[in-house]
Write an enzyme that holds these catalytic residues in place. Structure first.
Site, PDB file in Angstrom:
ATOM      1  N   VAL A  53      87.700  36.198  89.066  1.00 36.25           N
ATOM      2  CA  VAL A  53      86.395  36.671  89.576  1.00 36.25           C
ATOM      3  C   VAL A  53      85.860  35.363  90.286  1.00 36.25           C
ATOM      4  O   VAL A  53      85.610  34.328  89.687  1.00 36.25           O
ATOM      5  CB  VAL A  53      85.490  37.277  88.409  1.00 36.25           C
ATOM      6  CG1 VAL A  53      84.205  37.712  88.965  1.00 36.25           C
ATOM      7  CG2 VAL A  53      86.347  38.460  87.974  1.00 36.25           C
ATOM      8  N   GLY A  75      93.776  39.047  87.350  1.00 37.03           N
ATOM      9  CA  GLY A  75      92.615  38.882  88.322  1.00 37.03           C
ATOM     10  C   GLY A  75      91.611  37.633  87.905  1.00 37.03           C
ATOM     11  O   GLY A  75      91.544  36.825  86.942  1.00 37.03           O
ATOM     12  N   LEU A  86      84.274  32.511  88.557  1.00 34.28           N
ATOM     13  CA  LEU A  86      83.395  32.747  87.598  1.00 34.28           C
ATOM     14  C   LEU A  86      84.206  33.016  86.317  1.00 34.28           C
ATOM     15  O   LEU A  86      83.853  32.722  85.155  1.00 34.28           O
ATOM     16  CB  LEU A  86      82.637  34.057  87.663  1.00 34.28           C
ATOM     17  CG  LEU A  86      81.817  33.892  89.042  1.00 34.28           C
ATOM     18  CD1 LEU A  86      81.054  35.243  89.340  1.00 34.28           C
ATOM     19  CD2 LEU A  86      80.634  33.053  88.550  1.00 34.28           C
ATOM     20  N   GLY A  87      85.568  33.403  86.525  1.00 36.55           N
ATOM     21  CA  GLY A  87      86.357  33.350  85.395  1.00 36.55           C
ATOM     22  C   GLY A  87      87.545  34.201  85.628  1.00 36.55           C
ATOM     23  O   GLY A  87      87.702  34.589  86.789  1.00 36.55           O
ATOM     24  N   HIS A  88      88.601  34.311  84.695  1.00 41.94           N
ATOM     25  CA  HIS A  88      89.985  34.807  84.930  1.00 41.94           C
ATOM     26  C   HIS A  88      89.995  35.840  83.854  1.00 41.94           C
ATOM     27  O   HIS A  88      89.735  35.851  82.611  1.00 41.94           O
ATOM     28  CB  HIS A  88      90.911  33.883  84.614  1.00 41.94           C
ATOM     29  CG  HIS A  88      90.968  32.441  85.495  1.00 41.94           C
ATOM     30  ND1 HIS A  88      91.350  32.625  86.860  1.00 41.94           N
ATOM     31  CD2 HIS A  88      90.502  31.640  85.347  1.00 41.94           C
ATOM     32  CE1 HIS A  88      91.040  31.342  87.227  1.00 41.94           C
ATOM     33  NE2 HIS A  88      90.619  30.708  86.427  1.00 41.94           N
ATOM     34  N   ASP A 127      87.534  50.131  78.259  1.00 42.42           N
ATOM     35  CA  ASP A 127      87.772  48.619  78.038  1.00 42.42           C
ATOM     36  C   ASP A 127      86.542  47.833  77.502  1.00 42.42           C
ATOM     37  O   ASP A 127      86.078  47.009  78.149  1.00 42.42           O
ATOM     38  CB  ASP A 127      88.225  48.195  79.359  1.00 42.42           C
ATOM     39  CG  ASP A 127      89.270  46.803  79.033  1.00 42.42           C
ATOM     40  OD1 ASP A 127      89.396  46.223  77.863  1.00 42.42           O
ATOM     41  OD2 ASP A 127      89.524  45.898  80.112  1.00 42.42           O
TER      42      ASP A 127
HETATM   43  P1  ATP Z   1      90.014  41.591  81.437  1.00 43.23           P
HETATM   44  O1  ATP Z   1      90.904  41.221  82.808  1.00 43.23           O
HETATM   45  O2  ATP Z   1      91.058  42.214  80.357  1.00 43.23           O
HETATM   46  O3  ATP Z   1      89.056  42.644  81.872  1.00 43.23           O
HETATM   47  P2  ATP Z   1      88.174  39.497  81.307  1.00 43.23           P
HETATM   48  O4  ATP Z   1      87.062  40.675  81.302  1.00 43.23           O
HETATM   49  O5  ATP Z   1      87.891  38.514  80.429  1.00 43.23           O
HETATM   50  O6  ATP Z   1      89.370  40.293  80.919  1.00 43.23           O
HETATM   51  P3  ATP Z   1      87.397  39.475  84.016  1.00 43.23           P
HETATM   52  O7  ATP Z   1      87.118  41.055  84.290  1.00 43.23           O
HETATM   53  O8  ATP Z   1      88.371  39.277  85.361  1.00 43.23           O
HETATM   54  O9  ATP Z   1      88.381  39.300  82.962  1.00 43.23           O
HETATM   55  O10 ATP Z   1      86.399  38.685  84.181  1.00 43.23           O
HETATM   56  C1  ATP Z   1      86.611  37.116  84.038  1.00 43.23           C
HETATM   57  C2  ATP Z   1      85.082  36.541  83.839  1.00 43.23           C
HETATM   58  O11 ATP Z   1      84.358  36.594  85.185  1.00 43.23           O
HETATM   59  C3  ATP Z   1      84.260  37.330  82.900  1.00 43.23           C
HETATM   60  O12 ATP Z   1      84.551  36.850  81.565  1.00 43.23           O
HETATM   61  C4  ATP Z   1      82.891  36.923  83.323  1.00 43.23           C
HETATM   62  O13 ATP Z   1      82.529  35.525  82.597  1.00 43.23           O
HETATM   63  C5  ATP Z   1      83.263  36.612  84.765  1.00 43.23           C
HETATM   64  N1  ATP Z   1      82.565  37.833  85.447  1.00 43.23           N
HETATM   65  C6  ATP Z   1      83.099  39.050  85.681  1.00 43.23           C
HETATM   66  N2  ATP Z   1      82.247  39.880  86.528  1.00 43.23           N
HETATM   67  C7  ATP Z   1      81.236  39.054  86.605  1.00 43.23           C
HETATM   68  C8  ATP Z   1      80.013  39.540  87.364  1.00 43.23           C
HETATM   69  N3  ATP Z   1      79.596  40.650  87.879  1.00 43.23           N
HETATM   70  N4  ATP Z   1      78.875  38.612  87.353  1.00 43.23           N
HETATM   71  C9  ATP Z   1      79.022  37.376  86.743  1.00 43.23           C
HETATM   72  N5  ATP Z   1      80.420  37.151  86.004  1.00 43.23           N
HETATM   73  C10 ATP Z   1      81.176  37.745  86.088  1.00 43.23           C
END
Ligand code: ATP
Ligand code: MG
Length: 442
Positions: free
Chosen positions: A163, A161, A155-157, A266
């Site tokens: 996701v 980490g 879903l993303g980075h 955050d």
């Molecule tokens: P950081 O690590 O600084 O928090 P971030 O928020 O961009 O940065 P992640 O928290 O790892 O990074 O999330 C990455 C992406 O994964 C998010 O931008 C979102 O698009 C997706 N994501 C995270 N949690 C969920 C969720 N519960 N449902 C759907 N998509 C999600």
């Protein structure tokens, strides 16, 4: 060495290019990671290596190991004239972290993605050496175990980490599983899981649901509710009526968390999630101090949404979350990060320049000709540089912009999310096909 308390650090990239950097003997491990991220922009790293007299590589991943390296070189008379060579252990290329790529060199992506696998391939840990069963049992909190997760797509980075969208076979639920590599002792792992337990108590329509967390070797997996609209960072400029509902939700989410004595720490568009039902939820709040600290010491990053008092190293307060809300809403209204360079070829800030702007410049604001006076006032109220003048989330509940939009109108959000997702998916069709993917223990 230039003098007995300074020495020259020579950073050697994996392509053999070298850069020299004079440093003080008291330099910390984290400061060296920062230097690496500045000098080698394509590289993110959580450790580096140096060579001993036999040419063996020794890994440094903490202040203690750094001290051993410095002591070793201090004793070696050659190093009085020769630079100390270090070899950053590269992770993967950093990715842009917000709409405008403002966050540079912050991405450590330690989770290796294996090749595409057929859907029937269930368990990501089949081909790695399995950890002892007792470890699995002890180091898990909640109902989710790794054997029950099927990894569907990324879903993303984020910082350190990745996701994943996962299918949980036992509950037949789709979940979002965030996997972060952290090299911690079992004691610290246990403490993190204990601290995360408070998430089971979080029951609010404005906070992402939590299903459990577990450590497998050096990877923590945090399993939460899946939001099919993803995070707000992908939506570009968001219309004021939708942003009104988003603002109300974030304020209510912060009020709820603060009742549990939790500060978010955050708030930013990527930590506000939406779904096609029109729900908006906060995620990634700092519930585990130990986890926040472990990520901060392992991965170097810049938080562009940080309040001025935080940039200056002051205490975190619930009012700092309010600043982050203000700048996030402003970004989502403008469709671009609010701080930008006017007179330069490059619109991208170096982290240090951005921090200087946050501290020294007047806060950016919404253009009055494009947005309602209440909205302009709301952003201005949140983004007051003086922490004493900035309201708490509870006080924000009385702001006219919040009062006006506090109608729990999910239809307006739902319609907007569905329309935007169709647009986004229409654009990316034939380009992105979902990845079958699996995280791997390093
Ligand atoms: P950081 O690590 O600084 O928090 P971030 O928020 O961009 O940065 P992640 O928290 O790892 O990074 O999330 C990455 C992406 O994964 C998010 O931008 C979102 O698009 C997706 N994501 C995270 N949690 C969920 C969720 N519960 N449902 C759907 N998509 C999600
Ligand atoms: Mg996040």
């Amino acid at each position: 060495m230039a003098s007995s308390d300074r020495f020259l650090l020579r950073l050697i990239s994996n392509r053999g290019e070298s850069t020299d950097w004079p440093v003080h003997c008291q330099i910390t491990f984290r400061e060296i990671l920062e230097i690496i991220s500045n000098v080698l922009p394509g590289v993110t790293t959580t450790a580096f290596e140096y060579e001993d007299e036999d040419g063996d590589r020794i890994t440094v991943r903490s202040d203690e190991e750094l001290k051993a390296m410095i002591d070793y070189h201090m004793l070696n008379t050659d190093s009085l004239i020769k630079p100390v060579q270090i070899y950053p252990k590269a992770c993967r290329t950093p990715r842009k972290r917000n709409l405008h790529g403002l966050k540079v060199n912050t991405k450590a992506l330690p989770v290796a993605i294996t090749e595409l696998k057929p859907k029937s391939s269930k368990n990501m840990y089949d081909k790695i050496s399995a950890p002892p069963g007792s470890l699995r049992t002890i180091l898990a909190s909640g109902q989710v175990s790794h054997e029950e997760l099927q990894y569907i797509e990324i879903l993303g980075h984020g910082i350190g980490g990745t996701v994943y969208k996962c299918y949980h076979t036992a509950s037949e639920k789709i979940m979002a599983v965030k996997v972060i590599q952290l090299d911690l002792t079992p004691e610290v792992q246990k403490q993190i899981l204990l601290e995360l337990n408070i998430l089971f108590k979080c029951e609010s329509p404005y906070i992402i649901g939590f299903f459990g967390a577990f450590f497998l070797e050096n990877l923590i997996s945090i399993c939460t509710e899946f939001m099919d609209g993803g995070s707000l960072e992908i939506y570009g400029a968001i219309p004021e009526p939708v942003l009104g509902r988003i603002s109300v939700t974030v304020v209510k989410g912060l009020v709820y968390l603060w009742q549990l004595k939790i500060m978010h720490r955050d708030v930013k568009p990527s930590n506000i999630l939406v779904n096609t039902r029109g729900q908006i939820k906060l995620c990634d709040f700092g519930v585990s101090t130990q986890l926040v600290n472990s990520i901060a010491t392992t991965y170097v990053g810049t938080n562009a949404y940080m309040a001025p008092e935080r940039v200056l190293g002051g205490e975190y307060s619930v009012r700092s979350d309010v600043w982050s809300l203000g700048i996030s809403v402003l970004e989502m209204a403008l469709g671009r990060f609010p701080y930008c360079r006017e007179n330069s070829d490059s619109k991208v800030f170096l982290p240090i320049e951005l921090m200087q702007c946050i501290v020294n410049e007047s806060p950016p604001s919404l253009p009055v000709e494009k947005f309602s006076p209440d909205f302009v006032s709301f952003v201005g109220t949140c983004m007051q540089k003086s922490i004493k003048s900035r309201p708490t989330p509870q006080e924000l509940m009385d702001h006219p912009f919040i009062v006006l939009n506090n109608d729990e109108n999910v239809e307006i959000v739902s319609m907007w999310v569905c329309r935007k997702l169709e647009e986004i998916r229409g654009r990316s069709v034939n380009v992105d096909s979902p990845n079958q993917c699996e995280p791997m223990v390093h």
